[in-house]
Design an enzyme around this catalytic site. Sequence first.
Site, PDB file in Angstrom:
ATOM      1  N   ASN A 214       2.997  30.322  68.416  1.00 41.62           N
ATOM      2  CA  ASN A 214       1.765  29.556  68.202  1.00 41.62           C
ATOM      3  C   ASN A 214       0.898  30.389  67.267  1.00 41.62           C
ATOM      4  O   ASN A 214       0.458  31.480  67.617  1.00 41.62           O
ATOM      5  CB  ASN A 214       1.053  29.309  69.541  1.00 41.62           C
ATOM      6  CG  ASN A 214      -0.261  28.554  69.373  1.00 41.62           C
ATOM      7  OD1 ASN A 214      -1.074  28.853  68.494  1.00 41.62           O
ATOM      8  ND2 ASN A 214      -0.484  27.570  70.223  1.00 41.62           N
TER       9      ASN A 214
ATOM     10  N   GLU B   9       0.146  43.410  71.862  1.00 45.84           N
ATOM     11  CA  GLU B   9      -0.482  44.719  71.690  1.00 45.84           C
ATOM     12  C   GLU B   9      -0.350  45.276  70.275  1.00 45.84           C
ATOM     13  O   GLU B   9      -0.865  46.348  69.982  1.00 45.84           O
ATOM     14  CB  GLU B   9       0.163  45.713  72.672  1.00 45.84           C
ATOM     15  CG  GLU B   9      -0.064  45.340  74.122  1.00 45.84           C
ATOM     16  CD  GLU B   9       0.885  46.047  75.074  1.00 45.84           C
ATOM     17  OE1 GLU B   9       2.085  46.125  74.745  1.00 45.84           O
ATOM     18  OE2 GLU B   9       0.438  46.515  76.122  1.00 45.84           O
TER      19      GLU B   9
ATOM     20  N   GLY C  34      -5.157  35.608  79.261  1.00 46.46           N
ATOM     21  CA  GLY C  34      -5.965  35.346  78.079  1.00 46.46           C
ATOM     22  C   GLY C  34      -5.118  35.362  76.823  1.00 46.46           C
ATOM     23  O   GLY C  34      -5.607  35.218  75.707  1.00 46.46           O
TER      24      GLY C  34
ATOM     25  N   ALA D 146       5.612  36.462  76.490  1.00 46.31           N
ATOM     26  CA  ALA D 146       6.018  35.203  75.859  1.00 46.31           C
ATOM     27  C   ALA D 146       7.512  35.201  75.560  1.00 46.31           C
ATOM     28  O   ALA D 146       8.214  34.226  75.844  1.00 46.31           O
ATOM     29  CB  ALA D 146       5.214  34.982  74.584  1.00 46.31           C
TER      30      ALA D 146
ATOM     31  N   ARG E  56       9.794  35.132  65.355  1.00 47.34           N
ATOM     32  CA  ARG E  56       9.256  33.774  65.293  1.00 47.34           C
ATOM     33  C   ARG E  56       7.855  33.738  65.901  1.00 47.34           C
ATOM     34  O   ARG E  56       7.619  34.306  66.972  1.00 47.34           O
ATOM     35  CB  ARG E  56      10.157  32.811  66.064  1.00 47.34           C
ATOM     36  CG  ARG E  56       9.720  31.358  65.928  1.00 47.34           C
ATOM     37  CD  ARG E  56      10.375  30.469  66.973  1.00 47.34           C
ATOM     38  NE  ARG E  56      11.831  30.496  66.905  1.00 47.34           N
ATOM     39  CZ  ARG E  56      12.563  29.804  66.040  1.00 47.34           C
ATOM     40  NH1 ARG E  56      11.975  29.019  65.168  1.00 47.34           N
ATOM     41  NH2 ARG E  56      13.883  29.910  66.045  1.00 47.34           N
TER      42      ARG E  56
HETATM   43 MO1  MOS Z   1      -0.019  46.326  79.110  1.00 47.79          MO
HETATM   44  S1  MOS Z   1      -1.282  47.902  78.818  1.00 47.79           S
HETATM   45  O1  MOS Z   1       1.505  46.955  79.248  1.00 47.79           O
HETATM   46  O2  MOS Z   1      -0.669  45.391  80.309  1.00 47.79           O
END
Ligand code: MOS
Length: 736
Positions: free
Chosen positions: A621, A695, A472, A515, A618
């Site tokens: 997106n 995160e 996601g 990414a 950078r």
């Molecule tokens: Mo993450 S909580 O390291 O999937």
Amino acid sequence: MTRSLTMDKPDARNRLDAMAQGVIGKPLDRPDGPAKVTGTAPYAAEYQVEGCLEGVLVTATITKGEVTSIDEASVLSMPGVIAVFSDERMTARSAQGGAGEAPVQQVRQVAYWGQPIALVVAETFEQAREAAKQLRVEYRAQSDAVLEPHSSHAPVETSGEPTIQGDLEHAMSEAAFAVDVTYTTECHNSAPMEPHASIAQWDGTKLTLHSSLQMVNYNVKELADALKLEEDQVHILSPYVGGGFGSKLGISAEGVAASVAAIELGRPVRAVMLRQQVFQCVMRRSETTQRLRLAADGEGRLSGFGHEARVSNLPEEEFAEPVLQASEFLYAGQNRRLKLELARVNLMTAGSVRAPGEAVGMQVLESAMDELANAIGMDPVELRLRNIPERHPSKDIPYSSRKLAECLQDGAQRFGWNGADRAPCRTREGEWWIGTGMASAARVHNLNEAQARVTLCADGTAIVASDMTDIGTGTYTVLGQIAGEMLGLDPKDVLVRLGDSSFPPGAGSGGSWGAASTGSAVFEACEALRERLAQMLGCAEEDLSLKDGFAITGNTRTALPDLLGGSEIEEVGHFKSGEIEDAFSAAMYGAFFTEVAVNAWTGETRVRRMSGTFGIGRVLNEKTAASQCMGGMVWGIGSALSEEVVFDRRDGHLVNPDLAEYHIPVSLDVPHIDVTFIEERDPAGSPLQAKGVGELGICGAAGAICNAVYNACGVRVRSFPMTPDKLLAELPDPLG
Ligand code: MOS
């Protein structure tokens, strides 16, 4: 051919800026979006498999002890029931941040309430569920279970090496201003929308598992290990994942159980966790008790910095919620004491959940910093600006690119921050106290080894393939953009294929490294392809420009299909992080600003405005990155105000194991959220000059809300979530 890159030093070439296509960073839509919103993207449980049986897990109803008998005969006579599996392979409680570990094999021992102990298999789901409910299990319960992680009864050990530098006690006693405060946070569930689900098929020699997982090649190893198979006998497919948030880093119980059943029965078996099982038998975030000691001089410069925390896990589990992670590097203070303790409790496995460490560590640190700013009478933005260290305060290494000051300043300006008068209880609108608060954001930058194959097809389109997942997060989108930029293609002409263990092993989705790590593998493969194209044209790679499907050098412009002459070329990029990890302190930074309203009568808190400015290297997106940050701030709202897994302290059972009773913020709890990125390139972050983002948006967000609540009504809640009952006890007289 495989082209490898180990990142030992910064890559300042800035290649992506030099490319001609101009698609990097653009807010392109997700190629997987239409399939997802129209319901045609198949999730793990949705594959139509001929003759598939249905399995339902049975979970333990004691907190500590052992299973003495399972009365399989009692359910085998029920309609449609085929088999009951209850051997030690049914549990996978160790699946956590350290993916790659085999599940702990001790199902006969029960370590927590809700631990998977059996799988009932039947012709239909309803039959399996009914039989699972009826299955009689007898236990020998032990009465010495530890269920109170914040108490002093739990056995405690030190986790990792503490950082002890100078003399914090002395710094505290000499300080012009000092705060010494202890906060607690409660257990969180990752709560993905898509429950953990698997379909296992066995053809006599090879196992195929459709499952919802974050780290496919690690999951192959785990599953092979649990089933005593060779890794090449295990094929995992996980192309679409409806959220993981850490709980799908490791293989989970239903996947192992479905595999065991499929192998033994010779028929495909589907197992989907019930929503309640997603709460009670996957990893949880540890509750935490955190003591912050901050010592500052008259100008707000930190001389002492202490962060000591206690987190918990089951006996024998290694993972300790790393709440000190950002405290190690974020702020100054030469007298330092950072120490993490792990208490042993009989609650379900604690593991990685949505920014393990900083999510709750930054939330508390940033609240304590606000307490210090209030004690000094200083703008909390200014307090942070004054404490940005030159070098890592205990390792004495430089920072890689760091835009904390810019984020604080830009965020304050966009929000219309008034730092001059921070006294609480200044604004009242009807029955609501109004206040503002801010916090820094910080999250360590992680990289993970990754491979990706890029094929430039004869027709001039490209295919990217890796077992990397998109949970996601936008992986399909950004990998297509990277390949498009490097190869001069519209990303629409790049097909990205993910989540299949037969593809080269990617980084997996975890720790915000996806990414930057798998993207760097795609980048490397494309660099190799560019060299091959240059050779075909007889020019140096530096003199080759690729744009809109054409290869341009000097005065010649050749369409890629013509250049390729009917054949395809293919390269595998292999990216590894190297010495760079120890040479720099690399992290993502940001600043949160928020306005809340606290009901003067009920203590209900509403978040009215929220913004975040971030520096993530950078931006690959703008849209997917902003969505990640926004989602993180929504988690922050939940962590601040409502999210708490409640255990019954008598027997350790979960009181609120579903999305009705475990309170994730819903649309009406979330205001408009503004996300801004500061222009940044981090040459030490990755060859893309990108860092992580996934995160970051949660790391500190709940602290900003805590600070805004204090500013609104003068109540400092040091116990998260800040539910109305905690505020109500201390609110000022609503009529006063
Ligand atoms: Mo993450 S909580 O390291 O999937």
